[in-house]
Each structure stands twice: as C-alpha cells, then as structure tokens.
Design a protein around this motif. Structure first.
Motif, PDB file in Angstrom:
ATOM      1  N   GLN A 114       0.814  -1.290  -0.064  1.00  6.92           N
ATOM      2  CA  GLN A 114       0.008   0.093   0.070  1.00  6.92           C
ATOM      3  C   GLN A 114       0.915   1.356  -0.034  1.00  6.92           C
ATOM      4  OE1 GLN A 114      -3.415  -0.389  -0.398  1.00  6.92           O
ATOM      5  NE2 GLN A 114      -3.078  -2.583  -0.025  1.00  6.92           N
ATOM      6  N   LEU A 115       2.208   1.139   0.253  1.00  5.50           N
ATOM      7  CA  LEU A 115       2.945   2.273   0.374  1.00  5.50           C
ATOM      8  C   LEU A 115       3.727   2.781  -0.894  1.00  5.50           C
ATOM      9  CD1 LEU A 115       4.490   1.098   3.803  1.00  5.50           C
ATOM     10  CD2 LEU A 115       2.373   2.361   3.396  1.00  5.50           C
ATOM     11  N   ALA A 116       3.843   3.950  -0.978  1.00 12.40           N
ATOM     12  CA  ALA A 116       4.639   4.454  -2.128  1.00 12.40           C
ATOM     13  C   ALA A 116       6.219   4.586  -1.722  1.00 12.40           C
ATOM     14  CB  ALA A 116       4.415   5.969  -2.573  1.00 12.40           C
ATOM     15  N   PRO A 117       7.002   4.511  -2.806  1.00 13.85           N
ATOM     16  CA  PRO A 117       8.520   4.447  -2.461  1.00 13.85           C
ATOM     17  C   PRO A 117       8.887   5.849  -1.477  1.00 13.85           C
ATOM     18  CG  PRO A 117       8.017   4.237  -4.826  1.00 13.85           C
ATOM     19  CD  PRO A 117       6.942   4.391  -4.074  1.00 13.85           C
ATOM     20  N   GLY A 118       9.810   5.379  -0.588  1.00 14.31           N
ATOM     21  CA  GLY A 118       9.938   6.486   0.460  1.00 14.31           C
ATOM     22  C   GLY A 118       9.347   6.475   1.705  1.00 14.31           C
ATOM     23  N   ILE A 119       7.977   5.742   1.636  1.00 13.98           N
ATOM     24  CA  ILE A 119       7.298   5.662   2.991  1.00 13.98           C
ATOM     25  C   ILE A 119       7.702   4.215   3.360  1.00 13.98           C
ATOM     26  CG2 ILE A 119       5.131   5.660   3.943  1.00 13.98           C
ATOM     27  CD1 ILE A 119       5.711   8.295   2.894  1.00 13.98           C
ATOM     28  N   GLU A 120       7.774   4.198   4.639  1.00 12.48           N
ATOM     29  CA  GLU A 120       8.041   2.761   5.480  1.00 12.48           C
ATOM     30  C   GLU A 120       7.094   2.390   6.261  1.00 12.48           C
ATOM     31  OE1 GLU A 120      10.723   0.778   4.870  1.00 12.48           O
ATOM     32  OE2 GLU A 120      11.269   1.981   3.279  1.00 12.48           O
ATOM     33  N   PRO A 121       6.842   0.958   6.364  1.00 11.87           N
ATOM     34  CA  PRO A 121       6.002   0.595   7.494  1.00 11.87           C
ATOM     35  C   PRO A 121       6.243   0.982   8.870  1.00 11.87           C
ATOM     36  CG  PRO A 121       6.748  -1.075   5.787  1.00 11.87           C
ATOM     37  CD  PRO A 121       7.534  -0.124   5.715  1.00 11.87           C
ATOM     38  N   ASP A 122       5.377   1.291   9.482  1.00 15.45           N
ATOM     39  CA  ASP A 122       5.588   1.370  10.939  1.00 15.45           C
ATOM     40  C   ASP A 122       5.310   0.264  11.657  1.00 15.45           C
ATOM     41  OD1 ASP A 122       6.267   2.951  13.096  1.00 15.45           O
ATOM     42  OD2 ASP A 122       4.592   4.167  13.281  1.00 15.45           O
ATOM     43  N   ARG A 132       5.055  11.714  -6.688  1.00 14.11           N
ATOM     44  CA  ARG A 132       5.538  12.361  -5.587  1.00 14.11           C
ATOM     45  C   ARG A 132       4.574  12.027  -4.217  1.00 14.11           C
ATOM     46  NH1 ARG A 132       5.520  17.977  -8.645  1.00 14.11           N
ATOM     47  NH2 ARG A 132       3.363  17.427  -8.248  1.00 14.11           N
ATOM     48  N   VAL A 133       5.418  11.911  -3.395  1.00 13.28           N
ATOM     49  CA  VAL A 133       4.665  11.879  -1.993  1.00 13.28           C
ATOM     50  C   VAL A 133       4.114  12.805  -1.431  1.00 13.28           C
ATOM     51  CG1 VAL A 133       4.979  10.949   0.484  1.00 13.28           C
ATOM     52  CG2 VAL A 133       6.103   9.508  -1.427  1.00 13.28           C
ATOM     53  N   ARG A 134       2.946  12.890  -1.191  1.00 14.14           N
ATOM     54  CA  ARG A 134       2.353  14.123  -0.537  1.00 14.14           C
ATOM     55  C   ARG A 134       1.948  13.736   0.958  1.00 14.14           C
ATOM     56  NH1 ARG A 134       3.343  18.201  -3.584  1.00 14.14           N
ATOM     57  NH2 ARG A 134       1.270  19.307  -3.292  1.00 14.14           N
ATOM     58  N   ALA A 135       2.119  14.608   1.850  1.00 13.72           N
ATOM     59  CA  ALA A 135       1.929  14.035   3.235  1.00 13.72           C
ATOM     60  C   ALA A 135       0.862  15.146   3.888  1.00 13.72           C
ATOM     61  CB  ALA A 135       3.114  13.860   3.915  1.00 13.72           C
ATOM     62  N   HIS A 139       7.802  11.175  11.042  1.00 16.31           N
ATOM     63  CA  HIS A 139       6.347  11.374  11.473  1.00 16.31           C
ATOM     64  C   HIS A 139       5.556  10.233  11.416  1.00 16.31           C
ATOM     65  CE1 HIS A 139       7.401  15.471  11.267  1.00 16.31           C
ATOM     66  NE2 HIS A 139       7.657  15.545   9.585  1.00 16.31           N
ATOM     67  N   PRO A 140       4.644   9.594  12.355  1.00 13.11           N
ATOM     68  CA  PRO A 140       3.855   8.528  12.403  1.00 13.11           C
ATOM     69  C   PRO A 140       2.886   8.941  11.396  1.00 13.11           C
ATOM     70  CG  PRO A 140       3.446  10.005  14.289  1.00 13.11           C
ATOM     71  CD  PRO A 140       4.817  10.513  13.574  1.00 13.11           C
ATOM     72  N   ALA A 141       2.405   8.084  10.455  1.00 11.87           N
ATOM     73  CA  ALA A 141       1.586   8.334   9.346  1.00 11.87           C
ATOM     74  C   ALA A 141       0.564   7.253   9.288  1.00 11.87           C
ATOM     75  CB  ALA A 141       2.167   8.626   7.937  1.00 11.87           C
ATOM     76  N   VAL A 142      -0.327   7.358   8.545  1.00 16.02           N
ATOM     77  CA  VAL A 142      -1.210   6.315   7.938  1.00 16.02           C
ATOM     78  C   VAL A 142      -1.385   6.430   6.178  1.00 16.02           C
ATOM     79  CG1 VAL A 142      -2.538   6.283  10.125  1.00 16.02           C
ATOM     80  CG2 VAL A 142      -3.450   7.719   8.177  1.00 16.02           C
ATOM     81  N   VAL A 143      -1.920   5.297   5.655  1.00 13.32           N
ATOM     82  CA  VAL A 143      -2.025   5.174   4.297  1.00 13.32           C
ATOM     83  C   VAL A 143      -3.450   4.527   4.176  1.00 13.32           C
ATOM     84  CG1 VAL A 143      -1.575   4.421   1.839  1.00 13.32           C
ATOM     85  CG2 VAL A 143       0.267   5.360   3.420  1.00 13.32           C
ATOM     86  N   HIS A 203       0.266  12.358  10.143  1.00 10.19           N
ATOM     87  CA  HIS A 203       0.174  12.578   8.827  1.00 10.19           C
ATOM     88  C   HIS A 203      -0.407  11.677   8.163  1.00 10.19           C
ATOM     89  CE1 HIS A 203       3.564  15.274   9.860  1.00 10.19           C
ATOM     90  NE2 HIS A 203       3.666  15.787   8.628  1.00 10.19           N
ATOM     91  N   GLY A 204      -0.922  12.030   6.897  1.00 11.16           N
ATOM     92  CA  GLY A 204      -1.617  11.035   5.786  1.00 11.16           C
ATOM     93  C   GLY A 204      -0.975  11.221   4.946  1.00 11.16           C
ATOM     94  N   CYS A 205      -0.545   9.836   4.159  1.00 14.16           N
ATOM     95  CA  CYS A 205       0.235  10.054   2.931  1.00 14.16           C
ATOM     96  C   CYS A 205      -0.348   9.338   1.683  1.00 14.16           C
ATOM     97  CB  CYS A 205       1.617   9.256   3.269  1.00 14.16           C
ATOM     98  SG  CYS A 205       2.497   9.942   4.595  1.00 14.16           S
ATOM     99  N   ARG A 206      -0.044   9.912   0.431  1.00 10.70           N
ATOM    100  CA  ARG A 206      -0.661   9.323  -0.787  1.00 10.70           C
ATOM    101  C   ARG A 206       0.420   9.967  -1.755  1.00 10.70           C
ATOM    102  NH1 ARG A 206      -3.442   5.041  -2.012  1.00 10.70           N
ATOM    103  NH2 ARG A 206      -4.850   5.692  -0.419  1.00 10.70           N
TER     104      ARG A 206
END
Length: 254
Positions: free
Chosen positions: A29-37, A174-177, A82-86, A165-168
C-alpha cells in the motif's frame, strides 16, 4: 506565511479495530520513500469508524455536507520521522463526496451506505456503525464507559490513534503528506465489542484472512476538533522556482 488548514471538523466516537497483518501487505500500500511503522516489531491495519461534524473546507460550510459518518481501512507507516497512515479505502455516504475525493484529491473514497447510532446511558455509551456498498450488511460497534481517560504516551493505544500525517502519491508519483492536528484523544474503557465485516469483499482477496482473525486492540476514542493542513513539498517549490510548469494537485486524507 503561516499555513491555514484547508479542512476542519469535529471527529467523535472513533472506533478502531486493529489487526496484526503481514508486512508485505502493508508495503504493497506504500509509495517509495514511505516505510511500514511497527509496534513491537509487528505491522498493523485498522478498521476505523467515526462521526465527522461541523465540517468546513477552506473555512466554508457546504450545505448538506457538514456532517456524516465514515468508515475507513488504513495501514500504519512512517513518513520520515512522522507517524503516518495510508488508506486502503474510505467509505462515505455520499456519491458527491466520493467523486470529489477520488477525482480532485486522488484518495480511495467509495460511496456506500453508512449509518451511526449512539446510545448514552448514565454510566456507559454504545456506538454502532452499519455500512456496506449497497446495503447496511456490515457493522462494528462498541460499548464503553461514559467517561474517557488519557492513555500513557508509551501505550499501544496512543501509537494507534495519534497519527500526525496521512500519505498518498500524486500523479507525478511524488509523496504528498497532509499534516493532521488535534489534541490527544481520551479513550473510553471498552466493555464489549460486536462486529461483522467481510474484509475480502470490501478491500480485496488479500485481506480475507482478517475475517478469521480477532482484533489485537479495540479503541473507542472520544475525539476532538481536527485540522488538516495541505502538504509542504520543498522539492516541488524548488521546481516551480526553476520554471517547472506542472500544475499542483493536492490530496486530502481524512
């Protein structure tokens, strides 16, 4: 210039059912540059049902769209520090909201039947959300103590509910947070939980195993006023200064 929130609302009666899930499903579910928490080395996904009230977009109240329940399914990630969700999918009870969310903001909104029922008693409170793509066939509900308490900062409950943060990704990959601000939420002590959800039908065959998995956490959070801020993208600002003609496209995560 001090940024202004482009969405404000009051989120209340937030129910979170959280499941331990394989890391590869989260990574998908994650874009490159976003890591699982991870919590204690494990990755998680949550079904989240909430009420949104007093909704304003850029400070404007839009008649007919100031209050609605919502059910979303999300995974937990890190955007830098930052702690985020997708979001995997967000169910809303309006075709207009769903279309605007998908077309204008690139988010996985889907129109569905969604309802909420809240019963308050002298010592406890019951919340039930019913939902489904074409009928109210699924439900999630909890009964909890009427009064809430603030969990310690080092608890699993705090880790799950306090996401900044919420990411897409946008159409240029490009990652948008988006930054989400609210005071820490008190949680009510859950006495009982009742739910019936077909995760495979709603979110894809890869999630069907959750139909047989018990949640590792159930939270009923009180909620609060919430502000959502548009993304700050320094690399994009530099490209604009260099004469990049590509238009901006912002994505809303709620």
């Amino acid at each position: 210039m001090t940024p202004r929130p482009f969405l404000t609302a009051r989120w209340s009666n937030v129910v979170l059912l959280t499941y331990e899930v394989p890391e590869d499903l989260v990574r998908a579910q994650l874009a490159p540059g976003i890591e699982p928490d991870r919590w204690d080395g494990k990755t998680h996904a949550s079904l989240v049902a909430l009420e949104m009230r007093e909704v304003r977009v850029h400070g404007w109240r839009i008649p007919g769209f100031t209050a609605h329940p919502q059910v979303n399914f999300r995974v937990y990630a890190r955007h830098g520090a930052h702690p985020a969700v997708v979001f995997v999918r967000e169910l809303v009870p309006s075709r207009i909201i769903a279309v605007v969310g998908r077309v204008c903001y690139g988010e996985p909104f889907q129109a569905a039947r969604v309802s909420v029922r809240v019963v308050e008693r002298s010592s406890d409170l019951s919340v039930e959300y019913r939902f489904g793509p074409d009928a109210l066939r699924y439900h999630v509900g909890a009964t909890a103590a009427r009064d809430g308490a603030m969990p310690a900062a080092t608890t699993f409950e705090q880790y799950l509910k306090e996401r900044t943060h919420g990411c897409r990704v946008d159409r240029y990959d490009r990652v948008r947070a988006f930054r989400v601000e609210h005071p820490p939420w008190a949680v009510r002590k859950v006495v009982s939980v009742d739910y019936a959800v077909d995760f495979g039908a709603l979110y894809g065959a890869q999630w069907e195993f959750l139909n047989r998995s018990p949640p590792v956490s159930t939270i009923l959070a009180v909620g609060s006023d919430v502000s959502v801020y548009p993304p700050h993208n320094p690399s994009h600002e530099r490209s604009e200064l260099a004469g990049d003609p590509r238009p901006r496209r912002q994505h809303l995560l709620v």
